[in-house]
Design an enzyme around this catalytic site. Structure first.
Site, PDB file in Angstrom:
ATOM      1  N   HIS A  56       1.008  -1.383  -0.158  1.00  0.00           N
ATOM      2  CA  HIS A  56       0.170   0.045   0.443  1.00  0.00           C
ATOM      3  C   HIS A  56       0.787   1.441   0.126  1.00  0.00           C
ATOM      4  O   HIS A  56       2.381   0.989   0.140  1.00  0.00           O
ATOM      5  CB  HIS A  56      -0.908  -0.171   1.769  1.00  0.00           C
ATOM      6  CG  HIS A  56      -1.877  -1.402   1.015  1.00  0.00           C
ATOM      7  ND1 HIS A  56      -2.801  -0.934   2.524  1.00  0.00           N
ATOM      8  CD2 HIS A  56      -1.860  -2.164   0.070  1.00  0.00           C
ATOM      9  CE1 HIS A  56      -3.776  -2.390   1.964  1.00  0.00           C
ATOM     10  NE2 HIS A  56      -3.413  -3.264   1.266  1.00  0.00           N
ATOM     11  N   GLU A  58       1.461   3.733   1.842  1.00  0.00           N
ATOM     12  CA  GLU A  58       1.714   3.936   2.779  1.00  0.00           C
ATOM     13  C   GLU A  58       3.066   3.198   3.599  1.00  0.00           C
ATOM     14  O   GLU A  58       4.031   3.604   4.141  1.00  0.00           O
ATOM     15  CB  GLU A  58       1.050   4.367   4.031  1.00  0.00           C
ATOM     16  CG  GLU A  58      -0.348   4.767   4.073  1.00  0.00           C
ATOM     17  CD  GLU A  58      -1.888   4.219   3.767  1.00  0.00           C
ATOM     18  OE1 GLU A  58      -2.653   4.702   3.400  1.00  0.00           O
ATOM     19  OE2 GLU A  58      -1.270   3.077   2.660  1.00  0.00           O
ATOM     20  N   CYS A  87      -6.034   2.117   5.870  1.00  0.00           N
ATOM     21  CA  CYS A  87      -6.397   0.415   6.146  1.00  0.00           C
ATOM     22  C   CYS A  87      -5.867   0.269   7.593  1.00  0.00           C
ATOM     23  O   CYS A  87      -5.427   0.378   8.440  1.00  0.00           O
ATOM     24  CB  CYS A  87      -6.401  -0.387   5.675  1.00  0.00           C
ATOM     25  SG  CYS A  87      -5.369  -1.115   4.684  1.00  0.00           S
ATOM     26  N   CYS A  90      -2.632  -1.043   7.613  1.00  0.00           N
ATOM     27  CA  CYS A  90      -1.562   0.400   7.738  1.00  0.00           C
ATOM     28  C   CYS A  90      -1.621   0.538   8.870  1.00  0.00           C
ATOM     29  O   CYS A  90      -0.723   1.635   9.035  1.00  0.00           O
ATOM     30  CB  CYS A  90      -1.868   1.210   6.401  1.00  0.00           C
ATOM     31  SG  CYS A  90      -1.483   0.349   5.017  1.00  0.00           S
TER      32      CYS A  90
END
Length: 159
Positions: A56, A58, A87, A90
């Site tokens: 992702h 991040e 999410c 993360c």
């Protein structure tokens, strides 16, 4: 941090999201900065390209920062700017690393067709983290430049 700095760094995260979009990746980008606002790392979603479900935006930005730092650890007072609310996966990374502040544009509920584990994102996890003295409290600022993030999401083929 002041509003002008927040907006400038969010625009940088949104530019990462746009870069992802041009490469056929989901439009999520992130920038991580130290307490003084110096960029430590940045990146965008590479899930499809890397065949890595954990890539992702991040996580990619955090990996970039950790590779650049000699200590291999994030300094105290770190802020994460991200085009979308982190999410739950993360959120765990943010909490584990002691990231002090997270600024996001779109909400997790804005992601078309998202499957949200426990129907949660960082905004639902942060109160639990903040209530536990063993964890670094997380300050959240959401909806910064949200409309720009939503435009990127609308341009992506989620099918």
């Amino acid at each position: 941090m002041d509003n002008q700095r927040d907006e400038s760094l969010m625009r940088r995260a949104l530019a990462q999201a746009e870069a992802a979009l041009t490469k056929g990746q989901a439009p999520f980008g992130a920038v991580i900065v130290d307490a003084a606002g110096e960029v430590l790392g940045e990146g965008h979603n590479t899930v499809r390209a890397d065949r890595d479900p954990a890539a992702h935006g991040e996580v990619v930005a955090i990996r970039d920062a950790l590779r650049r730092l000699e200590s291999g650890k994030l300094p105290p007072g770190t802020t994460l700017y991200t085009s979308c609310e982190p999410c739950l996966m993360c959120a765990v990374v943010v909490a584990q690393l002691g990231i002090r502040r997270v600024v996001y544009a779109a909400r997790g509920t804005d992601v078309p067709g998202a499957k949200r584990l426990l129907d949660a994102d960082l905004s639902q996890a942060a109160p639990w983290v903040n209530a536990n003295p063993a964890w670094t409290p997380i300050e959240l600022r959401g909806d910064l430049l949200r409309e720009q993030a939503l435009r990127s999401m609308a341009a992506f083929d989620w099918g």
